[in-house]
Design a protein around this motif. Structure first.
Motif, PDB file in Angstrom:
ATOM      1  N   SER A   1      61.032   6.887  -3.473  1.00 34.26           N
ATOM      2  CA  SER A   1      62.134   6.615  -2.370  1.00 34.26           C
ATOM      3  C   SER A   1      61.735   4.637  -2.195  1.00 34.26           C
ATOM      4  O   SER A   1      62.051   3.909  -2.858  1.00 34.26           O
TER       5      SER A   1
ATOM      6  N   PRO B   1      64.997  -0.174   4.307  1.00 33.39           N
ATOM      7  CA  PRO B   1      65.637   0.771   3.592  1.00 33.39           C
ATOM      8  C   PRO B   1      65.195   2.466   3.589  1.00 33.39           C
ATOM      9  O   PRO B   1      65.058   2.850   4.187  1.00 33.39           O
TER      10      PRO B   1
ATOM     11  N   TRP C   1      62.916   3.039   5.868  1.00 29.64           N
ATOM     12  CA  TRP C   1      63.139   3.782   7.335  1.00 29.64           C
ATOM     13  C   TRP C   1      63.930   4.670   7.129  1.00 29.64           C
ATOM     14  O   TRP C   1      63.834   5.945   8.791  1.00 29.64           O
ATOM     15  N   SER C   2      65.177   4.583   6.486  1.00 32.47           N
ATOM     16  CA  SER C   2      65.949   5.742   7.073  1.00 32.47           C
ATOM     17  C   SER C   2      65.490   6.686   6.449  1.00 32.47           C
ATOM     18  O   SER C   2      65.791   7.900   6.829  1.00 32.47           O
TER      19      SER C   2
ATOM     20  N   LEU D   1      63.378   8.571   8.507  1.00 29.50           N
ATOM     21  CA  LEU D   1      63.825   8.434   9.671  1.00 29.50           C
ATOM     22  C   LEU D   1      64.030   9.639   9.221  1.00 29.50           C
ATOM     23  O   LEU D   1      63.935  11.175  10.684  1.00 29.50           O
ATOM     24  N   PHE D   2      64.729  10.259   8.369  1.00 29.93           N
ATOM     25  CA  PHE D   2      65.776  11.598   8.440  1.00 29.93           C
ATOM     26  C   PHE D   2      64.135  13.271   7.759  1.00 29.93           C
ATOM     27  O   PHE D   2      64.552  13.974   9.109  1.00 29.93           O
TER      28      PHE D   2
END
Length: 180
Positions: free
Chosen positions: A35, A76, A78-79, A82-83
Motif C-alpha cells: 500500500s 491514505p 492509514w485507511s 485501520l482495516f
C-alpha cells in the motif's frame, strides 16, 4: 499490578514464540508495504502532472491533497492500517481465551489465586503489545519519507499529524481488542 504484568508478559511471549504472532506482524508489514509503494507511485504521478500542467493552481481539486507527503501518502496509508488493525486485533482477541481452552489450561488459570479482572487486564495488555508491535513495523514508512522524500513544494511530513494518526489507529486496535 504485578500479576497483571506477569499475565501480560506471558501472553506477549506466547504470541512472539508461536507462528501466529509473527504471521500477523509479517502480514501487516507485507500488505502495508504494498500500500505504501502504491501510494508513493500515485503521489509521484500527481506531482509529475502538476509540473507539466504548470503548477498547483491548474491541478484539479481532488488532487490538491498530493501537495505534501503527509496528505498524499501517509493519510491514505492509514485507511489500510485501520482495516488491518481492526481485523487482526479481533483475531487476537478471539485467540486470548480460546488458546487457554485448547491447551487445557483454562481451568488452571481460573483456579489460580488471581482475580478475574487481573486475568482479563493481563491478557488485554498482552494483546495490546502485539497490536503495538504490528503498528510499530509500519513506523518505518514515515522515516523513509523524511530521509528520501521531497516534493516540488518542499514540504516534508507534519509529525504532529503523523503521530496523531498513529495514535488513532492504535486506539481503534485497542478498542477492537477490548470488545473482543
Amino acid at each position: 499490578m504485578r500479576t497483571i504484568l506477569a499475565i501480560a508478559k506471558k501472553e506477549l511471549m506466547a504470541y512472539l514464540t508461536t507462528m501466529w504472532g509473527w504471521a500477523f506482524v509479517t502480514f501487516m508489514g507485507f500488505i502495508s508495504a504494498f500500500s505504501f509503494l502504491a501510494a508513493i507511485a500515485e503521489f509521484k504521478e500527481v506531482q509529475r502532472a502538476a509540473v507539466t500542467m504548470g503548477g498547483w493552481d491548474r491541478v484539479p481539486a481532488q488532487f490538491q491533497a498530493f501537495r505534501n507527503l503527509t496528505d498524499g501518502i501517509i493519510v491514505p496509508l492509514w485507511s489500510i492500517l485501520l482495516f488491518l488493525t481492526l481485523i487482526f486485533s479481533a483475531m487476537l482477541a478471539a485467540r486470548l481465551f480460546a488458546e487457554e481452552r485448547k491447551q487445557k489450561t483454562f481451568e488452571l488459570l481460573m483456579t489460580a489465586p488471581v482475580r478475574s479482572a487481573e486475568i482479563v487486564l493481563g491478557k488485554y495488555l498482552g494483546g495490546l503489545g502485539v497490536v503495538f508491535l504490528m503498528l510499530g513495523v509500519t513506523l518505518v514508512y514515515p522515516g523513509v519519507l523524511v530521509a528520501f522524500g521531497a516534493t516540488s513544494s518542499g514540504n516534508t511530513l507534519d509529525w504532529g499529524v503523523v503521530w496523531l494518526g498513529y495514535a488513532a489507529v492504535l486506539m481503534v486496535g485497542a478498542t477492537s481488542l477490548a470488545v473482543g
